[in-house]
Structure formats: structure tokens, C-alpha cells
Design a protein around this motif. Structure first.
Motif, PDB file in Angstrom:
ATOM      1  N   ARG A  89     -10.967   4.913 -15.587  1.00 33.69           N
ATOM      2  CA  ARG A  89     -11.912   4.910 -14.475  1.00 33.69           C
ATOM      3  C   ARG A  89     -11.446   3.942 -13.386  1.00 33.69           C
ATOM      4  NH1 ARG A  89     -15.557   0.816 -13.873  1.00 33.69           N
ATOM      5  NH2 ARG A  89     -15.562  -0.835 -15.455  1.00 33.69           N
ATOM      6  N   TYR A  90     -11.841   4.245 -12.150  1.00 32.61           N
ATOM      7  CA  TYR A  90     -11.513   3.372 -11.032  1.00 32.61           C
ATOM      8  C   TYR A  90     -12.280   2.060 -11.169  1.00 32.61           C
ATOM      9  CZ  TYR A  90      -9.572   7.596  -8.921  1.00 32.61           C
ATOM     10  OH  TYR A  90      -8.849   8.733  -8.682  1.00 32.61           O
ATOM     11  N   ILE A  91     -11.639   0.960 -10.834  1.00 34.96           N
ATOM     12  CA  ILE A  91     -12.278  -0.343 -10.982  1.00 34.96           C
ATOM     13  C   ILE A  91     -13.339  -0.527  -9.897  1.00 34.96           C
ATOM     14  CG2 ILE A  91     -10.244  -1.322 -12.069  1.00 34.96           C
ATOM     15  CD1 ILE A  91      -9.578  -2.710  -9.499  1.00 34.96           C
ATOM     16  N   ASP A  92     -14.325  -1.353 -10.191  1.00 35.15           N
ATOM     17  CA  ASP A  92     -15.464  -1.536  -9.293  1.00 35.15           C
ATOM     18  C   ASP A  92     -15.117  -2.379  -8.066  1.00 35.15           C
ATOM     19  OD1 ASP A  92     -17.053  -0.075 -11.055  1.00 35.15           O
ATOM     20  OD2 ASP A  92     -17.581  -1.873 -12.213  1.00 35.15           O
ATOM     21  N   GLN A  93     -14.138  -3.273  -8.199  1.00 37.05           N
ATOM     22  CA  GLN A  93     -13.784  -4.154  -7.085  1.00 37.05           C
ATOM     23  C   GLN A  93     -12.306  -3.988  -6.740  1.00 37.05           C
ATOM     24  OE1 GLN A  93     -15.213  -7.844  -9.064  1.00 37.05           O
ATOM     25  NE2 GLN A  93     -16.642  -8.026  -7.343  1.00 37.05           N
ATOM     26  N   PRO A  94     -11.965  -2.920  -6.020  1.00 36.86           N
ATOM     27  CA  PRO A  94     -10.549  -2.713  -5.665  1.00 36.86           C
ATOM     28  C   PRO A  94      -9.985  -3.807  -4.768  1.00 36.86           C
ATOM     29  CG  PRO A  94     -11.959  -1.185  -4.472  1.00 36.86           C
ATOM     30  CD  PRO A  94     -12.823  -1.854  -5.487  1.00 36.86           C
ATOM     31  N   ARG A 109      -6.915   1.848 -10.943  1.00 40.14           N
ATOM     32  CA  ARG A 109      -7.668   2.155 -12.160  1.00 40.14           C
ATOM     33  C   ARG A 109      -7.612   0.964 -13.116  1.00 40.14           C
ATOM     34  NH1 ARG A 109      -8.628   7.780 -12.669  1.00 40.14           N
ATOM     35  NH2 ARG A 109      -7.502   9.049 -11.138  1.00 40.14           N
ATOM     36  N   GLU A 110      -8.320   1.091 -14.210  1.00 40.20           N
ATOM     37  CA  GLU A 110      -8.368   0.004 -15.185  1.00 40.20           C
ATOM     38  C   GLU A 110      -6.983  -0.332 -15.723  1.00 40.20           C
ATOM     39  OE1 GLU A 110     -11.168   1.195 -18.175  1.00 40.20           O
ATOM     40  OE2 GLU A 110     -12.823   0.129 -17.189  1.00 40.20           O
ATOM     41  N   ARG A 160     -10.339  -6.931  -5.105  1.00 40.04           N
ATOM     42  CA  ARG A 160      -9.815  -7.990  -5.964  1.00 40.04           C
ATOM     43  C   ARG A 160      -8.410  -7.643  -6.448  1.00 40.04           C
ATOM     44  NH1 ARG A 160     -12.487  -9.984 -11.678  1.00 40.04           N
ATOM     45  NH2 ARG A 160     -11.288 -11.927 -11.879  1.00 40.04           N
ATOM     46  N   TYR A 161      -8.202  -6.373  -6.774  1.00 37.17           N
ATOM     47  CA  TYR A 161      -6.867  -5.920  -7.192  1.00 37.17           C
ATOM     48  C   TYR A 161      -5.879  -6.061  -6.046  1.00 37.17           C
ATOM     49  CZ  TYR A 161      -3.186  -2.659  -8.661  1.00 37.17           C
ATOM     50  OH  TYR A 161      -1.986  -2.078  -8.976  1.00 37.17           O
ATOM     51  N   TRP A 218      -5.216  -2.538 -13.260  1.00 44.57           N
ATOM     52  CA  TRP A 218      -5.737  -3.911 -13.270  1.00 44.57           C
ATOM     53  C   TRP A 218      -5.235  -4.667 -14.506  1.00 44.57           C
ATOM     54  CZ3 TRP A 218      -7.630  -7.652 -10.533  1.00 44.57           C
ATOM     55  CH2 TRP A 218      -8.306  -8.700 -11.155  1.00 44.57           C
ATOM     56  N   GLN A 265      -6.571   3.246  -4.742  1.00 45.91           N
ATOM     57  CA  GLN A 265      -7.562   3.533  -5.780  1.00 45.91           C
ATOM     58  C   GLN A 265      -7.049   3.048  -7.136  1.00 45.91           C
ATOM     59  OE1 GLN A 265      -8.106   7.839  -5.147  1.00 45.91           O
ATOM     60  NE2 GLN A 265     -10.172   7.397  -4.440  1.00 45.91           N
TER      61      GLN A 265
END
Length: 229
Positions: free
Chosen positions: A93-98, A133-134, A100-101, A137, A131
Motif C-alpha cells: 500500500r502507498y504510505i500515508d506521508q509521502p 509504497r511501504e 516524509r519519504y 519506505w 508514489q
């Protein structure tokens, strides 16, 4: 004599100490400035010198990255990226805070200034800025854990180096699972001192491993000719 200017900071270097001193005196008459002596710290890069040469590292910058990621107490890992990774085919799944990445990868890009071993890893992670993803990250966090084991690693510009350039290059073949393009990596030494390195995806698809290697060699030759000029 050469002068590197960044906003209101200057680095002055050359092979004539008297000329450098005259130049600094001239600048002092034109501007209100302060002479900090021999270079020790500049834009996150720490400089140490002795009879062996000049050592450049970003230890404080690396520790800041580790602290910001909350991994000061984490166990270090031996390699910055897993072997035979499949980050290009990640389906998590895509991370909630891109953001931060993006910030973390951006800071790692600047860290590559003195950490050539991170070049390929950061090059790979930068493909997923839009975009992440986990899996992406987790791979970025693994790099930070790798830094935990050797935050003070850097490069040594040896005082005994000659002015002969040596270049090494390599390439995979169709390493990108999405575009089937190959990746070029090069490393250039001036004498015994590393001065240039890069990892970059090739512009076109190579039809054989030989073609990919020749493209890598051509890119490295361009870098050597640019350095020569």
C-alpha cells in the motif's frame, strides 16, 4: 586560485599562499567578512587534514538523518540494500506521508557526496518519489540503519596522488523490471583519490549485455574527457 561561493560563505584554495592572502585582504576592504582559517566544516561536510591527505565526511549530517528517522537505538545492518530486490515490482500500500519519504531520500542524495557506496541505493529509491509504497519506505529505513554502523565513513584525497585519471565502469542488463533498461555505474580516481562516481539508468534498451557494457564504457569515457577539460 579558485573561489567557491555559496550565499555568504567562501572557500578559497590555490597553490600560492601569498596570492590567497592578498585576495582575502582585498575582500576585507570591500565587504565585512571574517576569516575562519583552514577549512573544517562547509555545508554539512567535515574536513580533516594531516600528512596523508584531506579526509571528507558527513558524520554530523548522517547522525542527524539517523536521529530524525528515530533510529539512534536501532541495530545496524551490513548492507544498504537487499540483494536481488524487487522494489520496481512492489505492490504494497502507498504510505500515508509521502513527503516524509521524499525528505529522507533527498537527504540521502546529498549524503552521496562523500558516500559512493550509497549511489546505487539512492538512485533506485529516487524512482518512487511520486508514489512511494511501504516496501520503498522500508528500503530507505534500511539505508539509515546501514549508516548507523559507520556514520563517519568518507573519502580520503591522498597527498601522494598523481594527476593520472583511472575510470572503472560496470552495467547490468535489463535490470529495470518495468522498462527493461540497464543501469550504468562508474567510478573515477585521480591517482589514488576518488573524485567522481554515479549510477544512472541508460536512455535506451540494450539488446544484449555486450551493448549495455559498451554504453557504460561510452558514458565513462565522456566523464573522463569532461574531467580532463
Amino acid at each position: 586560485m579558485m573561489v567557491l561561493v555559496y550565499v555568504d560563505d567562501l572557500i578559497i584554495c590555490g597553490n600560492d599562499s601569498a596570492a590567497i592572502q592578498r585576495f582575502k585582504e582585498y575582500l576585507s576592504k570591500c565587504f565585512h567578512m571574517k576569516d575562519l582559517g583552514h577549512l573544517k566544516y562547509f555545508l554539512g561536510v567535515e574536513v580533516a587534514r594531516n600528512s596523508s591527505g584531506i579526509f571528507l565526511c558527513q558524520r554530523k549530517y548522517a547522525l542527524d538523518i539517523i536521529q530524525e528517522a528515530g533510529l539512534l537505538g536501532a541495530q545496524p545492518v551490513a548492507t544498504p540494500l537487499e540483494q536481488n530486490h524487487q522494489l520496481g515490482l512492489a505492490t504494497g500500500r502507498y504510505i500515508d506521508q509521502p513527503d516524509r519519504y521524499r525528505r529522507l531520500v533527498g537527504r540521502l542524495i546529498y549524503l552521496c557526496f562523500t558516500r559512493s557506496k550509497l549511489s546505487y541505493c539512492v538512485h533506485t529509491l529516487s524512482h518512487f518519489m511520486q508514489q512511494p509504497r511501504e516496501e520503498h519506505w522500508n528500503a530507505a529505513i534500511r539505508i539509515v540503519r546501514y549508516l548507523k554502523g559507520s556514520p563517519g565513513q568518507g573519502i580520503l584525497l591522498k597527498s601522494t596522488s598523481d594527476f593520472q585519471r583511472h575510470g572503472w565502469c560496470d552495467s547490468d542488463w535489463a535490470g529495470c523490471p518495468l522498462t527493461r533498461r540497464s543501469t550504468t555505474g562508474w567510478f573515477v580516481f585521480l591517482g589514488h583519490s576518488p573524485i567522481s562516481w554515479k549510477t544512472k539508468k541508460q536512455h535506451t534498451v540494450s539488446r544484449s549485455s555486450v551493448e549495455a557494457e559498451y554504453r557504460s564504457m561510452a558514458t565513462t569515457c565522456c566523464e573522463l574527457k569532461w574531467l580532463r577539460s
